[in-house]
Design a protein around this motif. Structure first.
Motif, mmCIF file in Angstrom:
data_model
loop_
_atom_site.group_PDB
_atom_site.id
_atom_site.type_symbol
_atom_site.label_atom_id
_atom_site.label_comp_id
_atom_site.label_asym_id
_atom_site.label_seq_id
_atom_site.Cartn_x
_atom_site.Cartn_y
_atom_site.Cartn_z
ATOM 1 N N PRO A 1 8.986 -5.331 -20.291
ATOM 2 C CA PRO A 1 10.460 -5.322 -20.305
ATOM 3 C C PRO A 1 11.068 -4.077 -19.665
ATOM 4 C CG PRO A 1 9.562 -4.873 -22.491
ATOM 5 C CD PRO A 1 8.411 -5.288 -21.648
ATOM 6 N N GLU A 2 10.304 -2.978 -19.601
ATOM 7 C CA GLU A 2 10.865 -1.775 -18.994
ATOM 8 C C GLU A 2 11.092 -1.936 -17.490
ATOM 9 O OE1 GLU A 2 6.381 -1.442 -18.846
ATOM 10 O OE2 GLU A 2 7.929 -2.180 -20.230
ATOM 11 N N HIS A 3 10.259 -2.746 -16.841
ATOM 12 C CA HIS A 3 10.424 -3.000 -15.400
ATOM 13 C C HIS A 3 11.091 -4.339 -15.111
ATOM 14 C CE1 HIS A 3 8.230 0.561 -14.411
ATOM 15 N NE2 HIS A 3 7.069 0.126 -14.911
ATOM 16 N N TYR A 4 11.088 -5.230 -16.100
ATOM 17 C CA TYR A 4 11.618 -6.580 -15.888
ATOM 18 C C TYR A 4 12.631 -6.897 -16.996
ATOM 19 C CZ TYR A 4 7.492 -6.976 -12.864
ATOM 20 O OH TYR A 4 6.530 -6.775 -11.895
ATOM 21 N N VAL B 1 0.839 -1.198 0.000
ATOM 22 C CA VAL B 1 0.000 0.000 0.000
ATOM 23 C C VAL B 1 0.875 1.249 0.000
ATOM 24 C CG1 VAL B 1 -1.649 1.332 1.378
ATOM 25 C CG2 VAL B 1 -1.976 -1.134 1.071
ATOM 26 N N TYR B 2 1.959 1.185 0.773
ATOM 27 C CA TYR B 2 2.900 2.304 0.766
ATOM 28 C C TYR B 2 3.522 2.479 -0.623
ATOM 29 C CZ TYR B 2 7.101 5.046 1.724
ATOM 30 O OH TYR B 2 8.093 5.997 1.684
ATOM 31 N N ALA B 3 3.764 1.352 -1.302
ATOM 32 C CA ALA B 3 4.327 1.426 -2.662
ATOM 33 C C ALA B 3 3.376 2.149 -3.603
ATOM 34 C CB ALA B 3 4.626 0.024 -3.171
ATOM 35 N N THR B 4 2.081 1.943 -3.414
ATOM 36 C CA THR B 4 1.111 2.665 -4.265
ATOM 37 C C THR B 4 1.112 4.152 -3.906
ATOM 38 O OG1 THR B 4 -0.731 2.280 -2.730
ATOM 39 C CG2 THR B 4 -0.325 0.613 -4.402
ATOM 40 N N ALA B 5 1.334 4.460 -2.619
ATOM 41 C CA ALA B 5 1.308 5.859 -2.205
ATOM 42 C C ALA B 5 2.463 6.650 -2.802
ATOM 43 C CB ALA B 5 1.342 5.952 -0.678
ATOM 44 N N ILE B 6 3.599 5.988 -3.017
ATOM 45 C CA ILE B 6 4.752 6.696 -3.590
ATOM 46 C C ILE B 6 4.816 6.538 -5.101
ATOM 47 C CG2 ILE B 6 6.067 6.497 -1.461
ATOM 48 C CD1 ILE B 6 7.626 4.212 -2.664
ATOM 49 N N GLY B 7 3.777 5.878 -5.679
ATOM 50 C CA GLY B 7 3.649 5.830 -7.124
ATOM 51 C C GLY B 7 4.453 4.773 -7.836
ATOM 52 N N VAL B 8 4.917 3.727 -7.132
ATOM 53 C CA VAL B 8 5.692 2.686 -7.806
ATOM 54 C C VAL B 8 4.859 1.417 -8.025
ATOM 55 C CG1 VAL B 8 7.902 3.530 -6.972
ATOM 56 C CG2 VAL B 8 6.633 1.846 -5.621
ATOM 57 N N ALA B 9 3.599 1.438 -7.632
ATOM 58 C CA ALA B 9 2.712 0.296 -7.862
ATOM 59 C C ALA B 9 1.303 0.817 -8.061
ATOM 60 C CB ALA B 9 2.753 -0.676 -6.677
ATOM 61 N N GLN B 10 0.487 0.092 -8.811
ATOM 62 C CA GLN B 10 -0.874 0.507 -9.098
ATOM 63 C C GLN B 10 -1.817 0.039 -7.990
ATOM 64 O OE1 GLN B 10 -2.296 -0.354 -13.044
ATOM 65 N NE2 GLN B 10 -0.242 -0.097 -13.958
ATOM 66 N N ALA B 11 -2.637 0.970 -7.521
ATOM 67 C CA ALA B 11 -3.545 0.661 -6.417
ATOM 68 C C ALA B 11 -4.498 -0.469 -6.791
ATOM 69 C CB ALA B 11 -4.331 1.912 -6.028
ATOM 70 N N GLY C 1 2.054 -11.274 -7.057
ATOM 71 C CA GLY C 1 2.493 -9.962 -6.602
ATOM 72 C C GLY C 1 3.773 -9.514 -7.288
ATOM 73 N N TYR C 2 4.645 -10.466 -7.597
ATOM 74 C CA TYR C 2 5.896 -10.160 -8.305
ATOM 75 C C TYR C 2 5.598 -9.490 -9.634
ATOM 76 C CZ TYR C 2 10.582 -10.977 -10.229
ATOM 77 O OH TYR C 2 11.831 -10.820 -10.778
ATOM 78 N N ALA C 3 4.552 -9.981 -10.303
ATOM 79 C CA ALA C 3 4.212 -9.426 -11.620
ATOM 80 C C ALA C 3 3.483 -8.100 -11.523
ATOM 81 C CB ALA C 3 3.353 -10.432 -12.384
ATOM 82 N N MET C 4 2.948 -7.767 -10.330
ATOM 83 C CA MET C 4 2.140 -6.556 -10.177
ATOM 84 C C MET C 4 2.897 -5.374 -9.599
ATOM 85 S SD MET C 4 -1.450 -8.005 -8.638
ATOM 86 C CE MET C 4 -2.598 -8.994 -9.605
ATOM 87 N N THR C 5 4.061 -5.608 -9.050
ATOM 88 C CA THR C 5 4.732 -4.552 -8.288
ATOM 89 C C THR C 5 5.774 -3.776 -9.083
ATOM 90 O OG1 THR C 5 6.120 -6.333 -7.382
ATOM 91 C CG2 THR C 5 4.347 -5.524 -6.001
ATOM 92 N N GLY C 6 5.932 -4.041 -10.330
ATOM 93 C CA GLY C 6 6.749 -3.224 -11.211
ATOM 94 C C GLY C 6 8.138 -2.929 -10.685
#
Length: 389
Positions: free
Chosen positions: A175-178, A62-72, A121-126
């Protein structure tokens, strides 16, 4: 003391805090959540611990979404899946349905489900997907304490396979994130860690087996030591200390409504002359033969122990069948026609006996003293007889 008219009444004291009630409330809550069955409580406890770790991870995401590195939206789906996973397993275990399976802990399904969700989650967290790899190892560490080595190897192979598939999908679609090189490194690291955990699991199981074996051996040794401490080495009968404990237990039981009992002290007549004439080995054989015959002739409810030397103490409850004193009479009749020992076919064992009926509330020592006086009276009257006081 009555209060005089017009005197002010003393102020009422404030009630004491009810700590016992609070304790009972927590106990009831714990029983409601974890059941009263020890195995089920242990299984549910591990599940709830895993739920706590999962909740921590979800909070970080949830914190990751707050700082914009993951989609809510993705994190919301993942949190929902984690919730369904935990609630489903909790309901299965709490209801007792898990007992229908060969492994009631459901450890392998839990580990495989957790690894699947972590891979998702690995695939969703960019950009921060590398952090989820740590969770794979944490789940496997939990599995080390619940799964057998073979099952943990299955879980490890499953984790490597599912992570390989997810990493391949991420390289193709994000590929940009992985980046492929980074994912190849992550896959190799995951495989090495899973193999290492599998090997450690085998060693841990060996250690647990050795510790369990040592614990059983220690318990058996302790039981043997306690048995030896309560038994006479020569005759195998309970020793003086054990008989005193039994007498006290029966006195306590009688005080609570149990049966009354007799205390009887037996002394083998002219035993010293046997030792003097035939040797101590023969005397030991006579003592063993007497102990063996007494255990065969007396009632199952009667107890006999070696009191010391050629003296024996009997505890004779007033319970059917027969009167307590009749067993001693049968023993005297049996010994009158039986050899004292195989090496002394012509020798017969005779004994004197003193009985004391236990009186309500009297100390055990007092009952023993009366039995001893009765024994002295039997000897003074010519031996080979019983006297009741």
């Amino acid at each position: 003391m009555p209060t005089s008219v017009g005197a002010s009444a003393p102020p009422e004291s404030s009630p004491e805090p009810r700590h016992d009630d609070d304790h009972d409330w927590f106990t009831r809550l714990g029983n409601a959540v974890l059941t009263t069955d020890s195995r089920q409580r242990r299984t549910l406890g591990l599940l709830l611990l895993a739920a706590l770790v999962t909740a921590t991870v979800v909070a970080l995401l949830v914190y990751a979404t707050a700082i914009g590195v993951a989609q809510a939206r993705h994190i919301g789906w993942l949190a929902g899946f984690f919730g369904i996973f935990m609630v489903g397993f909790y309901a299965t275990i709490r209801s007792g349905l898990n007992r229908r399976f060969s492994d009631p802990t459901l450890a392998l399904p839990q580990v495989m489900s957790a690894q699947s969700l972590i891979a998702t989650g690995y695939a969703m967290t960019g950009p921060v997907h590398g952090a989820t790899v740590i969770m794979l190892s944490l789940v496997m560490v939990f599995g080390m304490f619940s799964l057998r080595p073979a099952a943990l190897r299955v879980a490890s192979l499953y984790t490597v396979a599912v992570m390989g598939a997810v990493m391949y999908w991420c390289v193709r679609h994000q590929p940009e994130h992985y980046p492929a090189r980074l994912e190849l490194f992550n896959f190799a690291l995951t495989a090495v860690v899973m193999i290492a955990i599998s090997q450690l699991s085998g060693q841990l199981m060996d250690m647990r087996t050795r510790v369990k074996t040592q614990k059983i051996a220690l318990e058996q040794a302790l039981t043997h030591i306690k048995e030896m401490a309560a038994r006479d080495e020569l005759t195998g009968l309970p020793n003086r200390r054990r008989m005193m404990n039994l007498l006290q237990e029966h006195a306590t039981r009688h005080a609570r409504g149990g049966p009354r009992f007799y205390v009887c002290i037996i002394d083998l007549d002219h035993f010293k002359s046997i030792n003097d004439s035939f040797g101590h080995a023969a005397g030991d054989a006579v003592l063993r033969a007497f102990a063996s015959q007494a255990q065969q002739v007396l009632r199952n409810t009667d107890m006999i122990g070696r009191w010391g030397g050629e003296e024996f103490l009997l505890l004779l409850p007033e319970t059917p069948p027969g009167e307590p004193t009749l067993g001693v009479a049968r023993l005297r009749d049996t010994l009158a026609v039986m050899p004292a020992s195989p090496s002394l076919p012509d020798l017969r064992v005779r004994f004197s006996a003193g009985f004391a009926r236990y009186e309500d509330g009297e100390p055990i020592d007092q009952a023993i003293e009366r039995a001893d006086r009765a024994l002295y009276a039997a000897k003074s009257a010519g031996r080979n007889r019983s006297v009741v006081l």
